[in-house]
Design an enzyme around this catalytic site. Structure first.
Site, mmCIF file in Angstrom:
data_model
loop_
_atom_site.group_PDB
_atom_site.id
_atom_site.type_symbol
_atom_site.label_atom_id
_atom_site.label_comp_id
_atom_site.label_asym_id
_atom_site.label_seq_id
_atom_site.Cartn_x
_atom_site.Cartn_y
_atom_site.Cartn_z
ATOM 1 N N ASP A 9 0.821 -1.219 0.000
ATOM 2 C CA ASP A 9 0.000 0.000 0.000
ATOM 3 C C ASP A 9 0.851 1.264 0.000
ATOM 4 O OD1 ASP A 9 -2.034 -1.806 0.420
ATOM 5 O OD2 ASP A 9 -2.918 -0.725 2.107
ATOM 6 N N HIS A 54 3.704 -2.107 3.211
ATOM 7 C CA HIS A 54 3.763 -0.754 2.629
ATOM 8 C C HIS A 54 5.136 -0.547 1.994
ATOM 9 C CE1 HIS A 54 0.675 -0.685 5.754
ATOM 10 N NE2 HIS A 54 0.096 0.293 5.079
HETATM 11 NI NI NI Z 1 -2.668 3.207 3.273
#
Ligand code: NI
Length: 209
Positions: free
Chosen positions: A16, A161
């Site tokens: 992400d 991430h």
């Molecule tokens: Ni996010």
């Protein structure tokens, strides 16, 4: 030949909040390991790193929207949600004309039936996760690997991430572990036979709402 996740032990790595400055390094790792991943992109970062998005698509990764500015969608109007998703999809299309974006990951996993119904009106599914590495918090490759070991099961969707260098450092060990446990790494659409259904929320291979 497509993987049949009804038979194989599949798992999906998802990243992400990118693309970020270090995403190309992650793409090098995934390429060397021949591992496809799923990237949930923030629109304003797509506009900053369009070449990285084009590379993600060219190298066979799956792309979803993670909104333009990362708000809690539950706090926006319907029109606000549409704008956050559509602006992101447009930026992705500009960077990578071949990309077909059919799903959104709501920031913070914040959704409700109204958010899902707006996503459905855009022909998008919602992609959530069942394994949270807390990589944004621990910033420690070993802790990321440990979280995966504790939580992963066949059909898991793993949240990471790619804007954190410590996460990218963890990825080779995570892949090595998953392979040693007999997992096949797939994109999220591949896990579900190639496509997702608009208006559904996917947490893992078995939990679909
Ligand atoms: Ni996010």
């Amino acid at each position: 030949e497509p993987v049949n996740c009804a038979e194989a032990k599949c798992v999906a790595l998802t990243f992400d909040d990118g693309p970020g400055a270090d995403t190309p390094q992650l793409l090098d790792i995934l390429k060397a390991e021949k591992v496809p991943a799923t990237f949930l992109l923030v629109g304003k970062s797509v506009a900053t790193y369009p070449d990285t998005v084009a590379r993600e698509v060219a190298e066979g990764h799956s792309i979803g929207a993670h909104t333009w500015s990362h708000p809690e969608l539950t706090k926006l109007s319907d029109a606000g949600i549409v704008n956050e998703v559509n602006s992101t999809v447009e930026a992705i299309s500009k960077a990578a004309p071949d990309a077909k974006v059919t799903f959104t990951r709501p920031p913070y996993g914040a959704f409700n039936p109204r958010v899902i119904s707006v996503l459905e009106s855009l022909q998008h599914a919602a992609v959530l996760w069942d394994v949270d590495t807390l990589d944004w918090k621990n910033r420690d490759p070993n802790a990321v690997l440990q979280k995966v070991k504790e939580q992963v099961k066949p059909g898991s969707i793993i949240l990471m991430h790619d804007i954190h260098p410590t996460t990218i450092q963890a990825v080779p060990e995570v892949i090595k572990y998953l392979h040693s446990e007999g997992f096949t790494l797939v994109t999220v659409p591949e896990m579900f036979g190639g496509s997702l259904t608009p208006g559904k929320a996917y947490f893992d291979q078995n939990l679909i709402q």
